[in-house]
Write a protein that holds these residues in place. Structure first.
Motif, short mmCIF file in Angstrom:
data_model
loop_
_atom_site.label_atom_id
_atom_site.label_comp_id
_atom_site.label_asym_id
_atom_site.label_seq_id
_atom_site.Cartn_x
_atom_site.Cartn_y
_atom_site.Cartn_z
N ILE A 60 19.54 21.52 -37.49
CA ILE A 60 18.13 21.67 -37.11
C ILE A 60 17.94 21.07 -35.72
N SER A 61 17.30 21.81 -34.84
CA SER A 61 17.12 21.36 -33.46
C SER A 61 16.24 20.12 -33.37
N SER A 66 11.28 17.07 -34.53
CA SER A 66 10.08 16.40 -34.03
C SER A 66 8.83 16.94 -34.71
N GLN A 67 8.79 18.26 -34.90
CA GLN A 67 7.67 18.89 -35.58
C GLN A 67 7.62 18.48 -37.06
N ILE A 68 8.80 18.38 -37.67
CA ILE A 68 8.89 17.96 -39.07
C ILE A 68 8.40 16.52 -39.23
N ALA A 69 8.73 15.67 -38.24
CA ALA A 69 8.29 14.27 -38.27
C ALA A 69 6.76 14.19 -38.22
N ILE A 70 6.14 15.08 -37.43
CA ILE A 70 4.67 15.12 -37.35
C ILE A 70 4.08 15.53 -38.70
N LEU A 111 9.14 26.86 -40.96
CA LEU A 111 9.36 26.37 -39.59
C LEU A 111 10.84 26.45 -39.23
N ILE A 112 11.70 26.02 -40.14
CA ILE A 112 13.14 26.02 -39.91
C ILE A 112 13.68 27.45 -39.76
N ASN A 113 13.10 28.36 -40.55
CA ASN A 113 13.56 29.75 -40.52
C ASN A 113 12.90 30.58 -39.42
N LEU A 119 0.15 25.51 -41.17
CA LEU A 119 -0.25 24.22 -41.73
C LEU A 119 -0.96 23.33 -40.73
N ASN A 120 -0.42 23.26 -39.50
CA ASN A 120 -1.05 22.40 -38.50
C ASN A 120 -2.46 22.85 -38.18
#
Length: 201
Positions: A60-61, A66-70, A111-113, A119-120
């Motif tokens: 995962i990039s 970073s987006q997942i952390a948010i 998001l990963i795919n 959601l945001n």
């Protein structure tokens, strides 16, 4: 001699009967404990561990991580809001938390795919909630900074231990801890108040 054999046999039989009764009652007791435990912790949902496979995945990039952390922060905020909602029972809190966790994990997989995640934007559809979330984030950053400063000051004090008298070292250590706890409690109180406000949005 015969009487002794009979006595030994009787004692052995009684001991076996007691053990058998204990075994029979154990599952019922355990089941009762499990039910009690399950009911008392019905609002507890372990969601943080579900993020570890994403965080530890090297495929995962950095941008997506970073987006997942948010999203993880947002989920934590919403989980706390549900947990503090006085209108919900423990069972209802558990249901809402599991539903929310499932929604977030589904969106993270999108998001990963490379799929579009709404959601945001859905979270920020409510400007008041978004504002409260921003305040919560700022306080969380202050709390992180406070904890780092406390660890640094504690390390510095420990390095000075040999050059200070025992009483002076103890006093400074207690003052440092007391000051840290006071500031930490204040920040947590403000964070909790934001969560309580958010439950009514």
């Amino acid at each position: 001699m015969k009487f002794n054999h009979i006595l030994i046999y009787s004692i052995s039989f009684l001991l076996l009967s007691c053990n058998s009764n204990n075994k029979d009652s154990s599952p019922a007791d355990l089941s009762s404990k499990e039910i009690t435990s399950s009911n008392s912790l019905s609002d507890e949902v372990d969601w943080e561990n579900d993020f570890k496979p994403f965080e530890n995945n090297h495929n995962i990039s950095a941008e997506k991580k970073s987006q997942i952390a948010i999203l993880k922060k947002e989920l934590g905020f919403k989980m706390k809001a549900i947990g503090m909602d006085p209108k919900l029972s423990g069972y209802e809190k558990g249901v809402e938390k599991r539903k929310l966790k499932s929604q977030y994990l589904s969106e993270i997989n999108k998001l990963i795919n490379g799929e579009q995640s709404g959601l945001n934007s859905a979270f920020y559809d409510n400007p008041e909630l978004a504002q409260q979330y921003q305040k919560f984030n700022e306080l969380e950053l202050q709390l992180d900074k406070l904890e780092n400063e406390y660890d640094l000051q504690k390390d510095q004090l420990e390095r000075q231990e040999n050059s200070l008298s025992k009483n002076k070292y103890k006093k400074r250590k207690e003052e440092l801890k007391s000051n840290y706890k006071r500031k930490k409690d204040y920040l947590k109180m403000k964070m909790d108040s934001i969560i309580l406000i958010s439950t009514n949005k």
